[in-house]
Design an enzyme around this catalytic site. Structure first.
Site, PDB file in Angstrom:
ATOM      1  N   GLU A  67       0.594  -1.276   0.141  1.00 48.50           N
ATOM      2  CA  GLU A  67       0.375   0.052   0.267  1.00 48.50           C
ATOM      3  C   GLU A  67       0.842   1.541   0.037  1.00 48.50           C
ATOM      4  OE1 GLU A  67      -3.003   1.428  -0.435  1.00 48.50           O
ATOM      5  OE2 GLU A  67      -2.219   2.613  -0.505  1.00 48.50           O
ATOM      6  N   GLN A  78     -15.652   3.489   7.129  1.00 45.60           N
ATOM      7  CA  GLN A  78     -14.757   2.108   6.126  1.00 45.60           C
ATOM      8  C   GLN A  78     -13.240   2.701   6.897  1.00 45.60           C
ATOM      9  OE1 GLN A  78     -14.475   2.844   1.661  1.00 45.60           O
ATOM     10  NE2 GLN A  78     -12.470   2.143   1.538  1.00 45.60           N
ATOM     11  N   TYR A  87     -30.612  11.727   4.347  1.00 46.95           N
ATOM     12  CA  TYR A  87     -31.118  12.195   3.539  1.00 46.95           C
ATOM     13  C   TYR A  87     -31.704  13.763   3.310  1.00 46.95           C
ATOM     14  CZ  TYR A  87     -29.614   7.265   3.319  1.00 46.95           C
ATOM     15  OH  TYR A  87     -28.925   6.319   3.307  1.00 46.95           O
ATOM     16  N   ASP A  91     -12.361  -1.011  -6.591  1.00 49.83           N
ATOM     17  CA  ASP A  91     -12.885  -0.167  -8.005  1.00 49.83           C
ATOM     18  C   ASP A  91     -11.692   0.098  -8.829  1.00 49.83           C
ATOM     19  OD1 ASP A  91     -14.716   0.744  -5.802  1.00 49.83           O
ATOM     20  OD2 ASP A  91     -13.421   2.536  -5.364  1.00 49.83           O
TER      21      ASP A  91
HETATM   22  C1  FAD Z   1     -17.945   9.660  -0.187  1.00 49.77           C
HETATM   23  C2  FAD Z   1     -17.884   7.709  -0.389  1.00 49.77           C
HETATM   24  C3  FAD Z   1     -19.167   6.987   0.264  1.00 49.77           C
HETATM   25  C4  FAD Z   1     -18.894   5.717   0.016  1.00 49.77           C
HETATM   26  N1  FAD Z   1     -19.999   4.928   0.671  1.00 49.77           N
HETATM   27  C5  FAD Z   1     -20.173   3.469   0.695  1.00 49.77           C
HETATM   28  C6  FAD Z   1     -21.296   2.890   1.649  1.00 49.77           C
HETATM   29  O1  FAD Z   1     -21.771   3.097   1.979  1.00 49.77           O
HETATM   30  N2  FAD Z   1     -20.911   1.636   1.328  1.00 49.77           N
HETATM   31  C7  FAD Z   1     -20.078   0.890   0.462  1.00 49.77           C
HETATM   32  O2  FAD Z   1     -19.490  -0.453  -0.094  1.00 49.77           O
HETATM   33  N3  FAD Z   1     -19.303   1.453  -0.689  1.00 49.77           N
HETATM   34  C8  FAD Z   1     -19.446   2.798   0.118  1.00 49.77           C
HETATM   35  N4  FAD Z   1     -17.968   3.759  -0.693  1.00 49.77           N
HETATM   36  C9  FAD Z   1     -17.649   2.809  -1.887  1.00 49.77           C
HETATM   37  C10 FAD Z   1     -16.261   2.407  -0.775  1.00 49.77           C
HETATM   38  O3  FAD Z   1     -15.470   3.858  -0.633  1.00 49.77           O
HETATM   39  C11 FAD Z   1     -15.006   1.819  -2.395  1.00 49.77           C
HETATM   40  O4  FAD Z   1     -15.837   0.970  -2.965  1.00 49.77           O
HETATM   41  C12 FAD Z   1     -13.725   1.519  -1.672  1.00 49.77           C
HETATM   42  O5  FAD Z   1     -12.463   2.606  -1.220  1.00 49.77           O
HETATM   43  C13 FAD Z   1     -13.129   0.729  -2.837  1.00 49.77           C
HETATM   44  O6  FAD Z   1     -11.535   0.168  -2.363  1.00 49.77           O
HETATM   45  P1  FAD Z   1     -10.986  -0.727  -2.611  1.00 49.77           P
HETATM   46  O7  FAD Z   1      -9.966  -0.951  -1.859  1.00 49.77           O
HETATM   47  O8  FAD Z   1     -11.386  -0.968  -3.960  1.00 49.77           O
HETATM   48  O9  FAD Z   1      -9.252   1.250  -3.372  1.00 49.77           O
HETATM   49  P2  FAD Z   1      -9.467   2.285  -2.210  1.00 49.77           P
HETATM   50  O10 FAD Z   1      -9.933   2.473  -2.115  1.00 49.77           O
HETATM   51  O11 FAD Z   1      -9.075   3.302  -3.929  1.00 49.77           O
HETATM   52  O12 FAD Z   1      -7.991   1.657  -2.335  1.00 49.77           O
HETATM   53  C14 FAD Z   1      -7.242   1.097  -3.326  1.00 49.77           C
HETATM   54  C15 FAD Z   1      -5.548   1.463  -2.822  1.00 49.77           C
HETATM   55  O13 FAD Z   1      -4.550   1.529  -3.906  1.00 49.77           O
HETATM   56  C16 FAD Z   1      -3.495   2.136  -3.375  1.00 49.77           C
HETATM   57  N5  FAD Z   1      -2.513   2.308  -4.567  1.00 49.77           N
HETATM   58  C17 FAD Z   1      -2.774   2.354  -5.202  1.00 49.77           C
HETATM   59  N6  FAD Z   1      -1.686   2.231  -6.380  1.00 49.77           N
HETATM   60  C18 FAD Z   1      -0.814   2.139  -5.806  1.00 49.77           C
HETATM   61  C19 FAD Z   1       0.306   1.126  -5.731  1.00 49.77           C
HETATM   62  N7  FAD Z   1       0.792   1.652  -7.175  1.00 49.77           N
HETATM   63  N8  FAD Z   1       1.383   1.147  -5.576  1.00 49.77           N
HETATM   64  C20 FAD Z   1       0.471   0.382  -4.339  1.00 49.77           C
HETATM   65  N9  FAD Z   1      -0.763   0.909  -3.835  1.00 49.77           N
HETATM   66  C21 FAD Z   1      -1.607   1.685  -4.508  1.00 49.77           C
HETATM   67  C22 FAD Z   1      -3.744   3.694  -3.123  1.00 49.77           C
HETATM   68  O14 FAD Z   1      -3.397   4.403  -2.399  1.00 49.77           O
HETATM   69  C23 FAD Z   1      -5.371   3.190  -2.445  1.00 49.77           C
HETATM   70  O15 FAD Z   1      -5.442   3.237  -0.739  1.00 49.77           O
HETATM   71  C24 FAD Z   1     -18.218   5.080  -0.773  1.00 49.77           C
HETATM   72  C25 FAD Z   1     -17.725   5.923  -1.405  1.00 49.77           C
HETATM   73  C26 FAD Z   1     -17.100   7.536  -1.695  1.00 49.77           C
HETATM   74  C27 FAD Z   1     -16.223   7.620  -1.299  1.00 49.77           C
END
Ligand code: FAD
Length: 506
Positions: free
Chosen positions: A32, A114, A216, A305
């Site tokens: 990370e 989160q 909301y 994501d």
């Molecule tokens: C305001 C908001 C509200 C939300 N509410 C909800 C909810 O209520 N319920 C729900 O299910 N979802 C919700 N979501 C969605 C949820 O937050 C995301 O789907 C989730 O964070 C996705 O996680 P992820 O690990 O796939 O990606 P991310 O959280 O984007 O994590 C990706 C990680 O990869 C790391 N990274 C990137 N490139 C590299 C690299 N080259 N080397 C090492 N590390 C790297 C980044 O630093 C990051 O930490 C919400 C999102 C937002 C923004």
């Protein structure tokens, strides 16, 4: 250094992948680039299906105990109004209309942030032997026939090359790995920008004694949300839509005025809370909807994501990533230990990509309604959340749906569910007169060197699974029914062996 699985990204999806891989006995390396867990407001709650998967991994209680508003949060209400001070308004989004949550799952909705959730996951994966490295960035990636060479840069700038059998790219919406692999995404794209922040404010005049889970609100923009960060009643999560995501435009705004408009308290004293030292107090992100055209290139898989982006409406984004992580983990584990053929890994994208497209379509349709955007519903019929999570409003044992949940033990303090039978291996459920199936499963399992656990259900449990005399139901490690046979016929050994060979791509 050689690892079985390298996970790029140590946020929600990457940490969940590490947890589920650990459940299958597969150690992994997680890198990370951030120095620690991101404390900015994002996901504010987990749907029951996510909790079912975490329950399998044995972390349900730990997550519930970290729920900041106290657990079980049964007395929290949802508010839909123009401002927090005003009376309830008719919903812009239809009621969910799904089955009663308690009827279909042993788990409920858990309103955890989160950052808290990731803190639990990081601690748990480390305790289970995962090599989790913060401050470490993937800088380069090259695939060969037998593995992937990954270049990593550690917190002190030192470079290292790691050889991995497989890579999970859980590196977020802007996924450098996805770009490097040249994978394009399709979907409506960016809808608008949103700001989120943590605030300190005494909202009691507007709350009027209510304990809210989420409000909301229609001001300052439709779709504004407000929810508690803890049970003090003074620390809140706030999110609202803005016309521009540019930092210059945001800096010229008055965030306290947004909160006053949302609450209807014109003289409210509002203090913005610092989230990450030096990283600002307001977090801006694009609300978008798209899904990657492919989930796999060679030995590299997209998850979370990185593979799909959807609006937060419906709480589906994080859940979809957790489900990706769970699906990929069991498939990688089976292939790495030789229980399944490598082609099993092709089923990851084949199954998870349509699921993401459906979830994205549903989140998008809900977003159009919540933010009152043109294009009513996006041409998509809204489905109850339980249908999205389980494949049926009330699962009854049909292939492709999550197996039914029924309580097995009456122990009130920790009642056991039929879902607790699933997690790491294959399970054959048989109804009355299922002995012949049990012997067949034993022999087929031995021939293929795969364990198939057999459970005999009594009439009370067999009925809701649709199991009659002599019938059987095969359930995968995710708790999803993969096959059923209604009635004992012909060569059971041969039938079961064929089914297992198909399922495991042998
Ligand atoms: C305001 C908001 C509200 C939300 N509410 C909800 C909810 O209520 N319920 C729900 O299910 N979802 C919700 N979501 C969605 C949820 O937050 C995301 O789907 C989730 O964070 C996705 O996680 P992820 O690990 O796939 O990606 P991310 O959280 O984007 O994590 C990706 C990680 O990869 C790391 N990274 C990137 N490139 C590299 C690299 N080259 N080397 C090492 N590390 C790297 C980044 O630093 C990051 O930490 C919400 C999102 C937002 C923004």
């Amino acid at each position: 250094m050689h690892v079985g699985v390298l996970v790029v990204g140590g946020s929600l999806t990457g940490l969940s992948a590490a947890l589920f891989l650990g459940m299958h006995g597969v150690p992994c390396l997680v890198v990370e680039r951030r120095d620690g867990i991101l404390a900015h407001p994002r996901l504010r709650g987990l749907l029951p299906r996510a909790m079912e998967l975490y329950r399998q991994a044995g972390v349900e209680d730990e997550i519930v105990s970290r729920c900041p508003v106290g657990a079980p949060p049964t007395d929290l209400v949802s508010v839909h109004a123009r401002t927090l001070s005003e009376e309830h308004e008719p919903l812009t989004e239809p009621e969910d209309g799904g089955a009663d949550a308690e009827q279909v799952s042993p788990c409920g909705f858990v309103p955890i942030g989160q950052d808290e959730l990731e803190t639990v996951l990081a601690q748990q994966v480390r305790e289970r032997g995962c090599d989790l490295r913060f401050g470490t960035r993937l800088t380069d990636l090259a695939q060969g026939r037998d593995g992937v060479m990954a270049r990593l840069r550690g917190p002190d700038g030192t470079e290292e090359t790691v050889e991995a059998d497989y890579v999970i790219a859980a590196d977020g919406a802007s996924s450098p790995v996805r770009r490097r692999l040249g994978i394009r995404s399709s979907g409506p794209g960016t809808l608008f920008h949103m700001v989120t922040m943590h605030i300190h404010a005494d909202l009691s005049p507007a709350l009027r004694g209510r304990r809210i889970g989420m409000a909301y609100l229609g001001r300052p923009a439709p779709g504004t949300t407000l929810g508690p960060l803890d049970s003090t009643g003074t620390r809140w999560f706030f999110a609202t839509a803005v016309s521009s995501g540019s930092s210059g435009d945001i800096a010229s705004e008055d965030p306290a005025a947004w909160v006053r408009a949302a609450t209807g308290l014109d003289a409210l004293d509002v203090r913005l809370l610092e989230q990450v030292p030096g990283a600002g107090r307001i977090f801006t992100f694009p609300v978008g909807a798209r899904v990657a055209d492919r989930y796999r290139v060679g030995r590299v898989f997209l998850a979370g994501d990185a593979a799909h982006l959807m609006p937060p409406t419906g709480s589906l984004g994080g859940l979809t990533g957790i489900m990706d992580a769970h699906d990929l983990a069991w498939k990688l584990a089976f292939v790495l230990r030789g229980s399944a053929g490598p082609a099993l890994l092709d089923t990851y994208g084949a199954e998870r990509r349509p699921a993401a497209e459906q979830a994205m379509g549903q989140a998008y349709a809900r977003a159009l309604l919540r933010w009152r955007l043109p294009g009513h519903g996006g041409g998509c019929t809204l489905l109850p959340t339980s249908v999205l999570m389980y494949g049926a409003a009330v699962p009854e044992g049909a292939p492709g749906t999550r197996a039914p949940h029924l309580y097995v033990s009456e122990d009130a303090s920790s009642p056991m569910s039929t879902l607790d039978l699933y997690g790491t291996g294959l399970v054959l459920l048989v109804g009355p007169e299922g002995d012949a199936w049990e012997s067949a499963a034993h022999r087929a399992g031995q021939r293929l060197s795969v364990a198939v656990e057999v459970y005999h259900l009594d009439a009370d449990l067999a009925g809701p699974h649709g199991l009659t005399n002599g019938s059987a139901l095969l359930v995968g490690p995710d708790g999803v029914v993969v096959w059923r046979c209604d009635g004992r016929r012909g060569d059971l050994d041969g039938t079961l062996e064929r089914v297992l060979r198909d399922l495991l791509c042998r």
